[in-house]
Design an enzyme around this catalytic site. Sequence first.
Site, mmCIF file in Angstrom:
data_model
loop_
_atom_site.group_PDB
_atom_site.id
_atom_site.type_symbol
_atom_site.label_atom_id
_atom_site.label_comp_id
_atom_site.label_asym_id
_atom_site.label_seq_id
_atom_site.Cartn_x
_atom_site.Cartn_y
_atom_site.Cartn_z
ATOM 1 C CG ASP A 239 1.604 -0.868 3.616
ATOM 2 O OD1 ASP A 239 0.951 -0.608 4.522
ATOM 3 O OD2 ASP A 239 1.269 -1.525 2.601
ATOM 4 C CG HIS B 219 -1.849 -1.008 1.446
ATOM 5 N ND1 HIS B 219 -1.324 -2.115 2.448
ATOM 6 C CD2 HIS B 219 -2.920 -1.177 1.203
ATOM 7 C CE1 HIS B 219 -2.428 -2.975 2.365
ATOM 8 N NE2 HIS B 219 -3.374 -2.189 2.012
HETATM 9 C C1 XUL Z 1 -7.446 -6.551 4.426
HETATM 10 C C2 XUL Z 1 -6.725 -6.857 3.150
HETATM 11 C C3 XUL Z 1 -5.815 -5.685 2.582
HETATM 12 C C4 XUL Z 1 -5.969 -5.851 1.086
HETATM 13 C C5 XUL Z 1 -4.946 -4.934 0.353
HETATM 14 O O1 XUL Z 1 -8.246 -7.351 5.016
HETATM 15 O O2 XUL Z 1 -6.530 -7.939 2.892
HETATM 16 O O3 XUL Z 1 -4.527 -6.015 3.202
HETATM 17 O O4 XUL Z 1 -4.936 -7.085 0.624
HETATM 18 O O5 XUL Z 1 -5.548 -3.555 0.812
#
Ligand code: XUL
Length: 457
Positions: free
Chosen positions: A121, A118
């Site tokens: 992150d 992300h």
């Molecule tokens: C949350 C989840 C996220 C997604 C990406 O449960 O799985 O981490 O994979 O946003």
Amino acid sequence: MRDGGLAHGCTLGGMSSLHSAIADLPHVTYEGPSSTNPLAFHWYDADRQVEGKTMRDHLRFAACYWHTMRNGLADPFGRGTALMPWDDGSNSLANAKTRAEVFFAILDRLGIEWYCFHDHDVAPEGDTPAEAASNLEAMTDTLKGLQDGTGVKLLWGTACLFAHPRYAHGAATSPSVDVFAHAAGQVKRAIDATIALEGRGYVFWGGREGYTTLLNTDLYQERVQYARLLEMAITHARDNGFTGDFYIEPKPREPSLHQYDNDVESTLNFLREFDMHEDVKLNIETNHATLAGKSMGHELRVAAAAGMLGSIDANMGDEHAGWDTDRFPTDLYLTTDIMLVLLEQGGLGNGGLNFDAKRRRESMEPVDHLHAHIAGMDTFARGLLGAAALRADGRLREFMAVRYASWSEQLGEDILSGNATLASLEVHAATVGETRPFSGRQEMLEAIWNDVVFAAT
Ligand code: XUL
Ligand code: CO
């Protein structure tokens, strides 16, 4: 992992000071099923051919940045337990860069060639969109350098549209158009970073796209807003040269009472309703299937039948917990079933198996990153072998074919091609008389499954 991989304990991409907590970790190699070395692969043999393809290609393992580098293993009742001596706890760019070095060093020790992240992150969010933009640009350069220095590639990127307090009511589905604009800008920047890093995919997980009460929620309005953000994202990405895949990742329950992308079927319905099913596939996560009250096998087969199974978040949940435990996938029944679906559909194209998984709060030492990923990789390698063995054995497929055989007869073909009516079938039923009960042989099939899969080597 590849020629020119990093030497033990060396510095990475010209950067110095890789923390000794990581530099001292061993490189994990394949030692075979008879090995008792817990820091070796017993089943994952990257170059081994299965059905004409290497394990490396079948499995395309990716590690996720968020759980690996940013999850301190806290829970609602206690502070984090993870030992991260390389992390000074600050939001500085220097600290973010150190984390990225450590992340790539962990990937190197495991021979994992793909990753997912992300925006926030990897890059400090800063206090303004301008700061967020310049931080993400700086970290994109850092990640590019690390990718070039190691050969590691980006499976997919995404934007964190759920952590900031402005997203309390949702991002795309917020009642505030200004919040929507913040989300749009963030998605633009995350897509730009994904393109710069040559990511194969871009994920939308509808973090706060849901509601907690219908007393204040216009459900239809919110879904239209969500569709508009997705359309803009696709247009922006394609206009800027993105050739990879878009995925929605369904999930019910968390963090809202109701999440719009509840499960695979509701997500397919959304994509078809807003005419985006040609542009977006699904990234399906095991723990999200568990939360939806479905098996992963069910969710995968529904998406595969629609031609929309794109990628997998490889973790597992717990039937006894109503929340996302995100355990590493160590259940052989689960991984075999997943690999069976993947073999049947001929692989994942641009997708892969992303370990969206976190260590237990008791597994707090840096070396546990290795143990956790080894466990997941070995269980998937065995799942691949088990699935290939089931296909070679052929008895399950044969049973299925026999079970549906009558549909290949003339009457079945007439019905399926639209050449039968209720009246013509009423006549047929009267002529055949009562049908004989026949068994589904579930227990016999389960025994065959056990015999074949546990014998697979
Ligand atoms: C949350 C989840 C996220 C997604 C990406 O449960 O799985 O981490 O994979 O946003
Ligand atoms: Co996920």
